[in-house]
Design a protein around this motif. Structure first.
Motif, PDB file in Angstrom:
ATOM      1  N   GLU A   1      -7.548  16.001  -7.481  1.00  0.00           N
ATOM      2  CA  GLU A   1      -8.313  17.251  -7.525  1.00  0.00           C
ATOM      3  C   GLU A   1      -9.779  17.012  -7.902  1.00  0.00           C
ATOM      4  O   GLU A   1     -10.665  17.697  -7.397  1.00  0.00           O
ATOM      5  CB  GLU A   1      -7.682  18.238  -8.514  1.00  0.00           C
ATOM      6  N   ALA A   2     -10.027  16.037  -8.761  1.00  0.00           N
ATOM      7  CA  ALA A   2     -11.397  15.788  -9.220  1.00  0.00           C
ATOM      8  C   ALA A   2     -12.296  15.337  -8.072  1.00  0.00           C
ATOM      9  O   ALA A   2     -13.452  15.756  -7.981  1.00  0.00           O
ATOM     10  CB  ALA A   2     -11.399  14.750 -10.339  1.00  0.00           C
ATOM     11  N   THR A   3     -11.780  14.491  -7.207  1.00  0.00           N
ATOM     12  CA  THR A   3     -12.596  13.969  -6.097  1.00  0.00           C
ATOM     13  C   THR A   3     -12.317  14.676  -4.786  1.00  0.00           C
ATOM     14  O   THR A   3     -13.001  14.440  -3.795  1.00  0.00           O
ATOM     15  CB  THR A   3     -12.336  12.466  -5.900  1.00  0.00           C
ATOM     16  N   LYS A   4     -11.294  15.517  -4.775  1.00  0.00           N
ATOM     17  CA  LYS A   4     -10.887  16.257  -3.564  1.00  0.00           C
ATOM     18  C   LYS A   4     -10.526  15.325  -2.410  1.00  0.00           C
ATOM     19  O   LYS A   4     -10.918  15.531  -1.272  1.00  0.00           O
ATOM     20  CB  LYS A   4     -11.991  17.236  -3.110  1.00  0.00           C
ATOM     21  N   GLN A   5      -9.794  14.261  -2.735  1.00  0.00           N
ATOM     22  CA  GLN A   5      -9.366  13.323  -1.700  1.00  0.00           C
ATOM     23  C   GLN A   5      -8.099  12.584  -2.124  1.00  0.00           C
ATOM     24  O   GLN A   5      -7.714  12.611  -3.282  1.00  0.00           O
ATOM     25  CB  GLN A   5     -10.472  12.329  -1.377  1.00  0.00           C
ATOM     26  N   TYR A   6      -7.490  11.942  -1.138  1.00  0.00           N
ATOM     27  CA  TYR A   6      -6.356  11.065  -1.392  1.00  0.00           C
ATOM     28  C   TYR A   6      -6.865   9.644  -1.544  1.00  0.00           C
ATOM     29  O   TYR A   6      -7.908   9.294  -0.991  1.00  0.00           O
ATOM     30  CB  TYR A   6      -5.373  11.089  -0.209  1.00  0.00           C
ATOM     31  N   PHE A   7      -6.130   8.829  -2.280  1.00  0.00           N
ATOM     32  CA  PHE A   7      -6.444   7.418  -2.404  1.00  0.00           C
ATOM     33  C   PHE A   7      -5.262   6.607  -1.897  1.00  0.00           C
ATOM     34  O   PHE A   7      -4.105   7.029  -2.023  1.00  0.00           O
ATOM     35  CB  PHE A   7      -6.699   7.043  -3.866  1.00  0.00           C
ATOM     36  N   ILE A   8      -5.555   5.436  -1.328  1.00  0.00           N
ATOM     37  CA  ILE A   8      -4.495   4.482  -1.012  1.00  0.00           C
ATOM     38  C   ILE A   8      -4.479   3.501  -2.166  1.00  0.00           C
ATOM     39  O   ILE A   8      -5.509   2.904  -2.510  1.00  0.00           O
ATOM     40  CB  ILE A   8      -4.748   3.773   0.331  1.00  0.00           C
ATOM     41  N   THR A   9      -3.316   3.380  -2.798  1.00  0.00           N
ATOM     42  CA  THR A   9      -3.179   2.503  -3.946  1.00  0.00           C
ATOM     43  C   THR A   9      -2.090   1.471  -3.661  1.00  0.00           C
ATOM     44  O   THR A   9      -1.492   1.459  -2.586  1.00  0.00           O
ATOM     45  CB  THR A   9      -2.795   3.306  -5.209  1.00  0.00           C
ATOM     46  N   THR A  10      -1.847   0.613  -4.635  1.00  0.00           N
ATOM     47  CA  THR A  10      -0.760  -0.354  -4.541  1.00  0.00           C
ATOM     48  C   THR A  10       0.417   0.172  -5.362  1.00  0.00           C
ATOM     49  O   THR A  10       0.325   1.206  -6.000  1.00  0.00           O
ATOM     50  CB  THR A  10      -1.211  -1.733  -5.047  1.00  0.00           C
ATOM     51  N   GLY A  11       1.521  -0.562  -5.302  1.00  0.00           N
ATOM     52  CA  GLY A  11       2.724  -0.115  -6.006  1.00  0.00           C
ATOM     53  C   GLY A  11       3.728   0.532  -5.077  1.00  0.00           C
ATOM     54  O   GLY A  11       4.693   1.132  -5.515  1.00  0.00           O
ATOM     55  N   GLY A  12       3.498   0.401  -3.771  1.00  0.00           N
ATOM     56  CA  GLY A  12       4.421   0.956  -2.787  1.00  0.00           C
ATOM     57  C   GLY A  12       5.700   0.126  -2.680  1.00  0.00           C
ATOM     58  O   GLY A  12       5.846  -0.916  -3.323  1.00  0.00           O
ATOM     59  N   VAL A  13       6.604   0.594  -1.842  1.00  0.00           N
ATOM     60  CA  VAL A  13       7.899  -0.056  -1.633  1.00  0.00           C
ATOM     61  C   VAL A  13       7.915  -0.676  -0.251  1.00  0.00           C
ATOM     62  O   VAL A  13       7.635  -0.002   0.742  1.00  0.00           O
ATOM     63  CB  VAL A  13       9.052   0.960  -1.772  1.00  0.00           C
ATOM     64  N   GLN A  14       8.264  -1.957  -0.183  1.00  0.00           N
ATOM     65  CA  GLN A  14       8.373  -2.621   1.121  1.00  0.00           C
ATOM     66  C   GLN A  14       9.769  -2.408   1.669  1.00  0.00           C
ATOM     67  O   GLN A  14      10.753  -2.606   0.968  1.00  0.00           O
ATOM     68  CB  GLN A  14       8.084  -4.117   0.997  1.00  0.00           C
ATOM     69  N   GLY A  15       9.844  -1.995   2.934  1.00  0.00           N
ATOM     70  CA  GLY A  15      11.140  -1.740   3.563  1.00  0.00           C
ATOM     71  C   GLY A  15      11.745  -0.459   3.037  1.00  0.00           C
ATOM     72  O   GLY A  15      11.048   0.424   2.537  1.00  0.00           O
ATOM     73  N   ASN A  16      13.071  -0.335   3.165  1.00  0.00           N
ATOM     74  CA  ASN A  16      13.815   0.803   2.637  1.00  0.00           C
ATOM     75  C   ASN A  16      13.252   2.146   3.106  1.00  0.00           C
ATOM     76  O   ASN A  16      12.900   2.998   2.289  1.00  0.00           O
ATOM     77  CB  ASN A  16      13.867   0.731   1.108  1.00  0.00           C
TER      78      ASN A  16
ATOM     79  N   TRP B   1       0.822  -1.205   0.000  1.00  0.00           N
ATOM     80  CA  TRP B   1       0.000   0.000   0.000  1.00  0.00           C
ATOM     81  C   TRP B   1       0.856   1.254   0.000  1.00  0.00           C
ATOM     82  O   TRP B   1       1.946   1.288   0.574  1.00  0.00           O
ATOM     83  CB  TRP B   1      -0.875   0.042   1.244  1.00  0.00           C
ATOM     84  N   LYS B   2       0.328   2.314  -0.619  1.00  0.00           N
ATOM     85  CA  LYS B   2       0.963   3.641  -0.543  1.00  0.00           C
ATOM     86  C   LYS B   2      -0.113   4.710  -0.634  1.00  0.00           C
ATOM     87  O   LYS B   2      -1.185   4.487  -1.205  1.00  0.00           O
ATOM     88  CB  LYS B   2       2.009   3.834  -1.641  1.00  0.00           C
ATOM     89  N   LEU B   3       0.159   5.848  -0.051  1.00  0.00           N
ATOM     90  CA  LEU B   3      -0.727   6.996  -0.145  1.00  0.00           C
ATOM     91  C   LEU B   3      -0.452   7.658  -1.478  1.00  0.00           C
ATOM     92  O   LEU B   3       0.675   8.091  -1.748  1.00  0.00           O
ATOM     93  CB  LEU B   3      -0.473   7.972   1.004  1.00  0.00           C
ATOM     94  N   ASP B   4      -1.450   7.691  -2.340  1.00  0.00           N
ATOM     95  CA  ASP B   4      -1.275   8.261  -3.674  1.00  0.00           C
ATOM     96  C   ASP B   4      -1.416   9.780  -3.613  1.00  0.00           C
ATOM     97  O   ASP B   4      -1.803  10.341  -2.584  1.00  0.00           O
ATOM     98  CB  ASP B   4      -2.311   7.664  -4.622  1.00  0.00           C
ATOM     99  N   GLN B   5      -1.134  10.435  -4.724  1.00  0.00           N
ATOM    100  CA  GLN B   5      -1.223  11.885  -4.781  1.00  0.00           C
ATOM    101  C   GLN B   5      -2.677  12.339  -4.622  1.00  0.00           C
ATOM    102  O   GLN B   5      -3.612  11.584  -4.871  1.00  0.00           O
ATOM    103  CB  GLN B   5      -0.655  12.393  -6.101  1.00  0.00           C
ATOM    104  N   TYR B   6      -2.825  13.575  -4.232  1.00  0.00           N
ATOM    105  CA  TYR B   6      -4.146  14.175  -4.050  1.00  0.00           C
ATOM    106  C   TYR B   6      -4.863  14.231  -5.390  1.00  0.00           C
ATOM    107  O   TYR B   6      -4.294  14.635  -6.404  1.00  0.00           O
ATOM    108  CB  TYR B   6      -3.989  15.580  -3.463  1.00  0.00           C
TER     109      TYR B   6
ATOM    110  N   ILE C   1       8.356   7.378   1.801  1.00  0.00           N
ATOM    111  CA  ILE C   1       7.514   7.784   2.930  1.00  0.00           C
ATOM    112  C   ILE C   1       6.030   7.501   2.686  1.00  0.00           C
ATOM    113  O   ILE C   1       5.290   7.213   3.618  1.00  0.00           O
ATOM    114  CB  ILE C   1       7.759   9.257   3.301  1.00  0.00           C
ATOM    115  N   SER C   2       5.597   7.520   1.427  1.00  0.00           N
ATOM    116  CA  SER C   2       4.177   7.276   1.131  1.00  0.00           C
ATOM    117  C   SER C   2       3.791   5.810   1.331  1.00  0.00           C
ATOM    118  O   SER C   2       2.613   5.473   1.303  1.00  0.00           O
ATOM    119  CB  SER C   2       3.845   7.714  -0.294  1.00  0.00           C
ATOM    120  N   SER C   3       4.759   4.929   1.542  1.00  0.00           N
ATOM    121  CA  SER C   3       4.487   3.501   1.739  1.00  0.00           C
ATOM    122  C   SER C   3       4.438   3.097   3.209  1.00  0.00           C
ATOM    123  O   SER C   3       4.309   1.915   3.518  1.00  0.00           O
ATOM    124  CB  SER C   3       5.559   2.657   1.035  1.00  0.00           C
ATOM    125  N   TRP C   4       4.564   4.074   4.122  1.00  0.00           N
ATOM    126  CA  TRP C   4       4.607   3.761   5.556  1.00  0.00           C
ATOM    127  C   TRP C   4       3.339   4.231   6.242  1.00  0.00           C
ATOM    128  O   TRP C   4       2.879   5.345   6.034  1.00  0.00           O
ATOM    129  CB  TRP C   4       5.842   4.415   6.201  1.00  0.00           C
TER     130      TRP C   4
END
Length: 160
Positions: A129-144, A122-127, A150-153
């Motif tokens: 603008e169309a929905t005025k919210q953040y999304f949690i998406t996949t494609g994050g980095v494990q560890g490191n 999981w990672k916190l995706d960019q804001y 930072i968006s993966s923690w």
């Protein structure tokens, strides 16, 4: 004799800092995160994230949102009979016993395959603008841990 006094003061300073560091290291660890049965969550074990109150939908799963196929977003299944997909938790620093503790940085990863050619961390995706919210998406980095990942923690916090 004059050079002995600064040395003695330095020695006392080092000695007192050593005991202060030891005392700081003895601080109580944050409480372990527990499941609904009161069992401690363990690093690498599979869990389903479900709503606490029945009738409020199912567990977390992968879905496409915002007219995008990839990355997939983390979303709640619409029906309570759907458990969603299992996840694993990996803290920034493993500890003896492998417990997951409150307020500790951790990665969350789906323990399932994805149609996207990327990780299921999981990672916190960019804001958006169309929905005025953040999304949690996949494609994050494990560890490191670091600024680039930072968006993966995430942190678990006790709710009141």
């Amino acid at each position: 004799m004059n050079s002995f006094i600064p040395f003695l003061i330095l020695l006392i300073f080092i000695h007192s800092n050593h005991y202060a560091s030891a005392a700081e290291g003895a601080e109580e660890l944050p409480a372990p995160v527990v499941d609904l049965d009161g069992n401690n969550l363990r690093e690498g074990s599979r869990y389903y994230i479900l709503p606490l109150v029945r009738g409020r939908g199912g567990g977390v799963t992968l879905t496409s949102t915002r007219n995008k196929t990839c990355p997939l977003s983390v979303a709640q299944a619409p029906f309570e009979v759907q458990n969603g997909l299992p996840v694993t938790f990996r803290p920034v620093k493993s500890e003896k016993g492998g417990f997951i503790r409150e307020s500790t940085d951790l990665n969350i990863k789906f323990s399932a395959a994805s149609v996207c050619a990327q990780s299921t961390v999981w990672k916190l995706d960019q804001y958006d603008e169309a929905t005025k919210q953040y999304f949690i998406t996949t494609g994050g980095v494990q560890g490191n841990p670091g600024q680039a990942t930072i968006s993966s923690w995430f942190k678990s916090k006790e709710s009141e």
